[in-house]
Design an enzyme around this catalytic site. Structure first.
Site, PDB file in Angstrom:
ATOM      1  N   GLU A  16      -3.203  -4.647  -2.802  1.00 22.46           N
ATOM      2  CA  GLU A  16      -3.713  -5.588  -3.808  1.00 22.46           C
ATOM      3  C   GLU A  16      -3.771  -4.938  -5.178  1.00 22.46           C
ATOM      4  O   GLU A  16      -3.393  -5.535  -6.192  1.00 22.46           O
ATOM      5  CB  GLU A  16      -5.106  -6.073  -3.406  1.00 22.46           C
ATOM      6  CG  GLU A  16      -5.151  -6.869  -2.115  1.00 22.46           C
ATOM      7  CD  GLU A  16      -5.331  -6.009  -0.858  1.00 22.46           C
ATOM      8  OE1 GLU A  16      -4.930  -4.820  -0.874  1.00 22.46           O
ATOM      9  OE2 GLU A  16      -5.872  -6.527   0.131  1.00 22.46           O
TER      10      GLU A  16
ATOM     11  N   CYS B 182     -10.328  -5.200   0.518  1.00 23.22           N
ATOM     12  CA  CYS B 182     -11.484  -4.295   0.536  1.00 23.22           C
ATOM     13  C   CYS B 182     -12.332  -4.505  -0.714  1.00 23.22           C
ATOM     14  O   CYS B 182     -11.906  -5.156  -1.681  1.00 23.22           O
ATOM     15  CB  CYS B 182     -11.023  -2.846   0.653  1.00 23.22           C
ATOM     16  SG  CYS B 182     -10.406  -2.147  -0.899  1.00 23.22           S
TER      17      CYS B 182
ATOM     18  N   CYS C  97     -10.795  -3.513  -4.080  1.00 30.02           N
ATOM     19  CA  CYS C  97      -9.772  -4.457  -4.551  1.00 30.02           C
ATOM     20  C   CYS C  97     -10.399  -5.748  -5.061  1.00 30.02           C
ATOM     21  O   CYS C  97      -9.919  -6.340  -6.026  1.00 30.02           O
ATOM     22  CB  CYS C  97      -8.761  -4.736  -3.440  1.00 30.02           C
ATOM     23  SG  CYS C  97      -7.678  -3.322  -3.128  1.00 30.02           S
TER      24      CYS C  97
ATOM     25  N   CYS D 103      -4.300   0.624  -2.274  1.00 28.04           N
ATOM     26  CA  CYS D 103      -4.129  -0.617  -1.517  1.00 28.04           C
ATOM     27  C   CYS D 103      -3.054  -1.503  -2.144  1.00 28.04           C
ATOM     28  O   CYS D 103      -2.786  -1.433  -3.355  1.00 28.04           O
ATOM     29  CB  CYS D 103      -5.428  -1.409  -1.496  1.00 28.04           C
ATOM     30  SG  CYS D 103      -6.794  -0.614  -0.640  1.00 28.04           S
TER      31      CYS D 103
ATOM     32  N   GLU E  52       0.343   5.255   0.626  1.00 29.98           N
ATOM     33  CA  GLU E  52      -0.550   6.316   1.075  1.00 29.98           C
ATOM     34  C   GLU E  52      -0.028   7.679   0.623  1.00 29.98           C
ATOM     35  O   GLU E  52       1.111   7.806   0.155  1.00 29.98           O
ATOM     36  CB  GLU E  52      -0.686   6.255   2.607  1.00 29.98           C
ATOM     37  CG  GLU E  52      -1.295   4.930   3.051  1.00 29.98           C
ATOM     38  CD  GLU E  52      -1.522   4.816   4.555  1.00 29.98           C
ATOM     39  OE1 GLU E  52      -1.012   5.679   5.312  1.00 29.98           O
ATOM     40  OE2 GLU E  52      -2.206   3.858   4.956  1.00 29.98           O
TER      41      GLU E  52
ATOM     42  N   ASN F 131       0.841  -1.202   0.000  1.00 29.44           N
ATOM     43  CA  ASN F 131       0.000   0.000   0.000  1.00 29.44           C
ATOM     44  C   ASN F 131       0.875   1.251   0.000  1.00 29.44           C
ATOM     45  O   ASN F 131       1.953   1.291   0.610  1.00 29.44           O
ATOM     46  CB  ASN F 131      -1.011  -0.002   1.151  1.00 29.44           C
ATOM     47  CG  ASN F 131      -0.435  -0.162   2.531  1.00 29.44           C
ATOM     48  OD1 ASN F 131       0.602  -0.797   2.707  1.00 29.44           O
ATOM     49  ND2 ASN F 131      -1.092   0.410   3.514  1.00 29.44           N
TER      50      ASN F 131
HETATM   51  N1  THU Z   1      -5.398  -1.374   2.628  1.00 28.60           N
HETATM   52  C1  THU Z   1      -4.871  -2.256   1.722  1.00 28.60           C
HETATM   53  O1  THU Z   1      -3.721  -2.108   1.314  1.00 28.60           O
HETATM   54  N2  THU Z   1      -5.654  -3.280   1.315  1.00 28.60           N
HETATM   55  C2  THU Z   1      -6.952  -3.476   1.680  1.00 28.60           C
HETATM   56  O2  THU Z   1      -7.621  -4.368   1.166  1.00 28.60           O
HETATM   57  C3  THU Z   1      -7.555  -2.603   2.689  1.00 28.60           C
HETATM   58  C4  THU Z   1      -6.726  -1.472   3.164  1.00 28.60           C
HETATM   59  C5  THU Z   1      -4.578  -0.243   3.054  1.00 28.60           C
HETATM   60  C6  THU Z   1      -5.098   1.095   2.597  1.00 28.60           C
HETATM   61  C7  THU Z   1      -4.515   2.017   3.638  1.00 28.60           C
HETATM   62  O3  THU Z   1      -3.204   2.385   3.242  1.00 28.60           O
HETATM   63  C8  THU Z   1      -4.414   1.162   4.894  1.00 28.60           C
HETATM   64  O4  THU Z   1      -4.536  -0.197   4.453  1.00 28.60           O
HETATM   65  C9  THU Z   1      -5.484   1.453   5.935  1.00 28.60           C
HETATM   66  O5  THU Z   1      -6.746   1.362   5.375  1.00 28.60           O
END
Ligand code: THU
Length: 135
Positions: free
Chosen positions: A56, A87, A90, A54, A45, A43
């Site tokens: 994925e 999520c 994804c 994310c 940000e 991920n």
């Molecule tokens: N996140 C993912 O990388 N994958 C997911 O399926 C859900 C959330 C990340 C996004 C964000 O950077 C952090 O987790 C908190 O939500």
């Protein structure tokens, strides 16, 4: 180490490169394509929080850029109290390329779970073409 554990290890490696200063929640993902190649993502940000991507989806983008189009498994590694399935966004992103995908969840302490993408996303949106006489 079997293939699934190797995939989990690749996801854990990618997780160590996550850029998650805002949530503090690092995620790693690794996709195995039909020829056995592994494509990992983490991920990423952003200070403009809604831009965050994310792990994925990062893995899918990397895989596509590397020429892969179909996948048999994804491993997702986090260090949360409970294992974290992908999520909804994804799931939709993954189903485009791999409706039959096996989804392996793992943490750093050896917890494991496995799902099918089809059970995580029961009725995906797949075809946007209008019916011929539908206007
Ligand atoms: N996140 C993912 O990388 N994958 C997911 O399926 C859900 C959330 C990340 C996004 C964000 O950077 C952090 O987790 C908190 O939500």
């Amino acid at each position: 180490m079997d293939d699934d554990e190797a995939l989990i290890e690749a996801a854990a490696q990618a997780r160590s490169h996550a850029h998650a200063p805002y949530s503090g929640f690092a995620v790693g993902a690794a996709l195995r394509d039909r020829s056995g190649r592994v494509h990992a993502g983490a991920n990423v940000e952003n200070a403009s929080l809604g831009l965050s991507i994310c792990a994925e989806r990062a893995a899918v983008c990397r895989a596509v850029a590397e020429g892969a189009r179909s996948f048999d498994a994804i491993a997702i590694v986090t260090a949360s109290e409970v294992l974290t399935p992908p999520c909804g966004a994804c799931r939709q992103f993954l189903v485009e390329f791999a409706p039959e995908l096996r989804v392996l969840l793992a943490d750093l302490r050896g917890a494991r779970a496995e799902y099918r993408l089809a059970e995580l996303l029961a009725h995906p949106f797949r075809d946007y073409r209008p019916a011929r006489s539908g206007g």
